[in-house]
Every structure is written in structure tokens, then in C-alpha cells.
Scaffold this active site. Structure first.
Site, short mmCIF file in Angstrom:
data_model
loop_
_atom_site.label_atom_id
_atom_site.label_comp_id
_atom_site.label_asym_id
_atom_site.label_seq_id
_atom_site.Cartn_x
_atom_site.Cartn_y
_atom_site.Cartn_z
CG ASP A 48 -1.82 -1.05 1.25
OD1 ASP A 48 -2.19 -1.61 0.15
OD2 ASP A 48 -2.13 -1.68 2.41
NE ARG A 93 -4.18 1.10 -22.85
CZ ARG A 93 -4.95 2.01 -22.46
NH1 ARG A 93 -5.95 2.33 -23.23
NH2 ARG A 93 -4.58 2.99 -21.45
CD GLU A 151 -7.90 -2.54 -1.38
OE1 GLU A 151 -8.49 -3.40 -1.50
OE2 GLU A 151 -6.95 -2.54 -0.52
CD GLN A 158 -3.13 -5.29 -7.01
OE1 GLN A 158 -3.13 -3.88 -7.11
NE2 GLN A 158 -4.22 -5.75 -6.94
#
Ligand code: F6P
Length: 317
Positions: free
Chosen positions: A126, A153, A221, A250
Site C-alpha cells: 500500500d 489494454r 480499492e 499484487q
């Protein structure tokens, strides 16, 4: 300082930090005990001796070899007393706590309420440790998310779609901003900024009229639910929109070279600080120099300067 205890939370780069703690301690002739499952292990006396060889081959492994847990019992007086008893009876002279806000809050409690020598090492994807520029794990998380984004993408372009991608970060928009910048995203929603969904939808419609064919909207989030953002975009623009929540991919995985180097430096320096008799601080690097942040400061909410990066994202899109 004869014996150091080390406990951790979970993210890429933590094993590299454990290795640095163990090998720097060995260099100084200090014993190390690993505490299994964080503060729970301190309460339950789940300890393991760590010597130079026991940390071989862990540098590139994600997660934590010590395992970790959310220790609700440590929030109680009784839990803390048991933890302190373990430290005293096992003759642990100092503790190194490697983790994020929750772990460092526990470290602060041990240092201030129970007079235990503690040094914190910031490790959380974080990057929300106040006063610390970069915590271990953040760079790895951003790199994993950007790799995922490049793939998304491709599909967004092939199918001319809008993608909403939700990333982690708890109450901090750091990962989202970095990912949006590195991935050339059109929009980013972060807790640090007010979000005007009407404006975002109007921009998408406007772009579509001008021939733009794909969009990626990053949602931190802590700012909104990705599913709500996707629903609003469908409703307001009528464009085909998909949601992808990146979640725990992640946090784990192979740490980047940057995180391994940061972990080596911070883990090793934490040992030096304990050895010097410092306590109640979190180790950090500022402008490539070691510095310390009082744990009391480190656990306060961090304010990130989001405006500069947000503006750049909008200029470059
Ligand atoms: O703090 C790291 C983090 O991965 C956050 O980004 C996320 O909100 C949270 O942990 C998830 O926590 P838990 O491990 O309790 O599911």
C-alpha cells in the site's frame, strides 16, 4: 545485544528483508529467532532459530517464510502480556517488525507500553507508512499490476471496450496512481481526490465521438467499488465495459530487484539500529540516505501528493 526476534506481515520482498536481518546479525555474532505467524506466534511461543544457512535461497521468493496472521489476541491486555512474557523468557533483547500499518502499530505498543526494544521495517504494497517514501513490496505490486494492465489494454483495443481495473492499496491511492501513469490509463479514482463520475463519463463519450476506441479506468480499492464504477459507465455511456479486479496477485510473487535492494538495506540497517540501542523507530531511506521515523508518526495516516501525478496522467492520456 545477544538475541534478536523477527516477525513479519506478508508481501514480496519480506523474505529478502528477513535474510538481511539474519545475515547482518550473524555478521555481528547476534542470534536470531523467527516468530512464526506474527504476533500470534509471539503469544503462542512459536519460534524458530534462524542461522545463515536457514535463509539460503529465499531472496527471490514472495510471501514470508515465517508465515503471518491477523492476531486479534494481541489487541487485548492478556495477549500482550503473553507476548511480552515470551520475549522476556526467551531472552530476546530486541525485536524487528517487518510489515505495514497494523504490524507497526503492534511494534509501537510493545515499545511504549511494555518497554521492549523494537525497530520497524516498512513493508506493505500500500505504501501508506507515514514519513516513509517507499515501503518494501510497493514496487513489486506496481510492476505486477502494470504487466496485467498491458495485457488488458490489448483486449480493450482489440474489442474497443472500456475496462475498469480495481487495484489494492487500502486507504491509499499510491498503487493506483503509479499504475495509471505507467500503464497510460485514461482515468484514475483514488481516495485522496473527489471523483466526479459525470465528468469521467462525459469525457469517455466525448472521446468516443472523436474516434477513441479504448479506455482503462483504474480504481483504487479505497475510493470506490470497481463494480459500481463499471455499472455507472455502462449506464451513462452505453459503451461495452468490463471489470477486472486484480486483487491478491499484487501482493505475492517474485520481488523486483528494487524491492530486494530496499529490503537488504532496510533489514540490515534495522539490526544496526537495535545494536546501537535505538527503539520505537521505523527505518527508512530518504534521498538514498538512511533515516528513521518514530513509530508513533509512521502509524498515522499518510498524505500523498496526488495532484502532480494526476495532472500528468490527464495531460498524457
Ligand atoms: O495492506 C495490504 C493489503 O493487501 C491491502 O492492499 C488490502 O486491502 C489488504 O491488505 C487485504 O487484507 P487481508 O490480507 O486481510 O485480506
Amino acid at each position: 545485544m545477544k538475541k534478536i526476534g523477527v516477525l513479519t506481515r506478508d508481501c514480496a520482498g519480506i523474505n529478502a528483508a528477513i535474510r538481511a536481518v539474519v545475515r547482518t546479525s550473524a555478521f555481528h555474532g547476534i542470534e536470531v529467532v523467527g516468530i512464526i505467524k506474527g504476533y500470534d506466534g509471539l503469544i503462542n511461543r512459536e519460534l524458530v532459530e534462524l542461522d545463515r544457512r536457514s535463509v539460503s535461497g529465499i531472496l527471490s521468493r514472495g510471501g514470508t517464510i515465517l508465515k503471518t496472521a491477523r492476531a486479534k489476541r494481541f489487541l487485548t491486555e492478556e495477549g500482550q502480556k503473553k507476548a511480552v512474557k515470551t520475549i522476556t523468557e526467551k531472552e530476546i533483547d530486541g525485536l524487528i517488525v517487518i510489515g505495514g500499518n497494523g504490524s507497526l502499530t503492534g511494534a509501537h505498543v510493545l515499545a511504549t507500553k511494555h518497554n521492549i526494544s523494537v525497530v520497524g521495517v516498512p513493508a506493505t504494497i500500500d505504501n501508506d507508512i507515514n514519513g516513509v517514501d517507499l515501503s518494501i513490496g510497493a514496487d513489486s505490486a506496481v510492476n505486477v499490476a502494470v504487466e496485467a494492465l498491458d495485457k488488458i489494454r490489448d483486449t480493450a483495443t482489440s474489442l474497443e471496450r472500456v475496462f475498469v481495473v480495481e487495484v489494492m492499496g487500502r486507504d491509499c491511492g499510491y498503487i493506483a496512481l503509479q499504475v495509471a501513469l505507467a500503464g497510460g490509463c485514461e482515468e484514475v479514482l483514488i481516495p485522496e481526490r473527489e471523483t466526479a463520475m459525470e465528468k469521467i463519463c462525459a469525457d469517455i463519450v466525448e472521446g468516443s465521438l472523436q474516434g477513441k476506441i479504448s479506455w482503462i479506468v483504474i480504481v483504487a480499492e479505497g475510493s470506490a467499488k470497481g463494480s459500481d464504477v463499471a455499472d455507472t459507465i455502462v449506464k451513462e455511456t452505453g459503451l461495452e465495459t468490463r471489470l477486472s479486479v486484480l486483487g491478491y496477485i499484487q501482493r505475492g510473487g517474485i520481488p523486483t530487484a528494487f524491492d530486494r535492494i530496499l529490503a537488504a538495506r532496510l533489514g540490515s540497517h534495522a539490526v544496526e539500529l537495535l545494536k546501537e540501542g535505538q527503539t520505537g523507530v521505523c527505518v527508512s531511506l530518504k534521498e538514498n540516505r538512511f533515516t528513521t521515523v518514530p513509530l508513533e508518526t509512521a502509524i498515522q495516516p499518510k498524505k500523498i501528493d496526488s495532484e502532480r501525478d494526476y495532472r500528468l496522467i490527464k495531460i498524457l492520456t
